[in-house]
Write an enzyme that holds these catalytic residues in place. Structure first.
Site, PDB file in Angstrom:
ATOM      1  CD  GLU A 130      33.041  52.585  -7.667  1.00  0.00           C
ATOM      2  OE1 GLU A 130      32.800  51.945  -6.631  1.00  0.00           O
ATOM      3  OE2 GLU A 130      32.192  53.226  -8.289  1.00  0.00           O
ATOM      4  CE  LYS A 157      19.578  62.517 -22.003  1.00  0.00           C
ATOM      5  NZ  LYS A 157      20.085  63.462 -22.987  1.00  0.00           N
ATOM      6  CG  ASP A 191      22.488  61.072 -23.658  1.00  0.00           C
ATOM      7  OD1 ASP A 191      23.124  61.420 -22.628  1.00  0.00           O
ATOM      8  OD2 ASP A 191      21.714  61.832 -24.267  1.00  0.00           O
ATOM      9  CG  HIS A 229      36.263  49.394  -2.741  1.00  0.00           C
ATOM     10  ND1 HIS A 229      36.067  50.426  -3.610  1.00  0.00           N
ATOM     11  CD2 HIS A 229      35.194  48.570  -2.891  1.00  0.00           C
ATOM     12  CE1 HIS A 229      34.932  50.259  -4.261  1.00  0.00           C
ATOM     13  NE2 HIS A 229      34.379  49.143  -3.841  1.00  0.00           N
TER      14      HIS A 229
END
Length: 364
Positions: free
Chosen positions: A52, A183, A259, A354
């Protein structure tokens, strides 16, 4: 069907050689920052790996804002720990309760076991929770400059074996009982702590807000309340009120060997703003950043180079480097969150920016 996949050896179920999956990466900044993890106010570039690509100029705009203040951003580390929750079974809740009391009373003995097996791990908290005849014991450790996934699992394995040897009427359930929580988006990490808890903040002068962010303190503060807090509440967010923390976290994690799956809990955080007579107080609080400067992934050359450039290549045992890293990650979040929210106070600005940036990228 072909059998020569680059991921597998033909006829086996094991993976074979690694192959590169390059993610576009750029240095952004510098960011002016001081506070916990920094001996003085410093100017530091940060690496962001992302597909992105408009994220780079967005964070860059926030970084510019940080440089327009004499002391820049200030980082405050509130807590640092890593957790694993072991699961034990009993024949009844009463047996589980009595066992929990014994385990808590023998905290020092268990910590001695942990420190005997690790140079860096220390057991700092035991938190039991009983459901029926199940005993969950959430163990919190300090782990130096490592994020500590493997370190706390090894320590918890030893603790679990020790507890089972005490003849308390308990049986093995699991070395990880999901009360950690790793997580997954939960409330417990924010309440009891997991990872590094850090806040980055700054007061931005009125003229800087209007000239460089093309908004006002009143507009941006109102958007923070309406979008981040009301919008997140009706969406059912769990201890989270922000626009896009995950964007900056993933980009920073990929560039520094973290991670990346830990952005699930890491992005549970809060952007907060106040209108101070036209000046803008803006902060981000990230209660559970699971990050480190040593451990798996940190051996890669590009990661080592990135760490060195950010001043993270020296002593790596006391936790000072990981606190510095957490401050820089939170600073990148501050920069990107501020820039995006400012853009969203103006109709059409976000999408137009964008389009313009991505069009320029494709033409190169």
């Amino acid at each position: 069907m072909t059998t020569d996949s680059p991921l597998r050896d033909p006829g086996t179920s094991t993976y074979s050689q690694e192959f590169p999956t390059g993610v576009p990466t750029r240095w952004v900044g510098p960011i002016r920052i001081g506070g916990d993890g920094f001996t003085t106010t410093e100017m530091i570039d940060i690496p962001l790996a992302t597909y992105e690509t408009p994220l780079w100029p967005s964070v860059g705009r926030g970084a510019k804002i940080s440089r327009l203040h004499e002391t820049g951003l200030q980082a405050t580390v509130h807590d640092q720990r890593m957790t694993r929750s072991i699961l034990l079974t009993a024949d009844s809740a009463r047996t589980a309760q009595r066992a929990a009391e014994v385990i808590d009373a023998r905290h020092q003995r268990l910590n001695e076991l942990v420190t005997a097996g690790s140079r860096y791990a220390k057991l700092i908290e035991i938190h039991p929770e009983i459901v029926g005849n199940l005993l969950f014991v959430r163990l919190a450790y300090t782990t130096g400059d490592a994020s500590g996934h493997n370190m706390v699992t090894a320590a918890s394995d030893a603790v679990l074996s020790e507890i089972l040897s005490w003849d308390l009427g308990l049986g093995y359930g699991s070395v990880s009982g999901n009360f950690c929580t790793d997580k997954k988006a939960t409330a417990v990490n924010g309440v009891l702590g997991r990872g590094i808890s850090v806040t980055v903040e700054m007061v931005i002068d009125r003229d800087v807000v209007e000239k460089n962010l093309r908004t006002t303190a009143e507009q941006l503060t109102q958007l923070v309340v309406q979008k981040n807090y009301v919008g997140s509440t009706i969406a059912g967010a769990i201890r989270s009120a922000n626009a896009h923390f995950a964007n900056m976290l993933l980009a920073f994690y990929l560039a520094t060997g973290q991670d990346a799956a830990n952005i699930v809990e890491g992005s549970q955080g809060f952007a907060y703003a106040e209108n101070r007579d036209g000046d803008l107080y803006f902060s981000v609080s990230l209660p559970h950043l699971v990050v480190g400067t040593v451990g798996n992934g940190k051996h890669l050359p590009h990661v080592q180079q990135a760490m060195a450039r950010m001043g993270l290549n020296e002593h790596r045992e006391t936790g000072e480097n990981s606190r510095r890293l957490a401050g820089l990650i939170a600073a990148s979040v501050w920069c990107g969150e501020l820039s995006l929210l400012a853009a969203q106070t103006n109709p059409g600005e976000l999408m137009n920016t964008h389009r313009a940036f991505e069009r320029n990228q494709q033409q190169r």
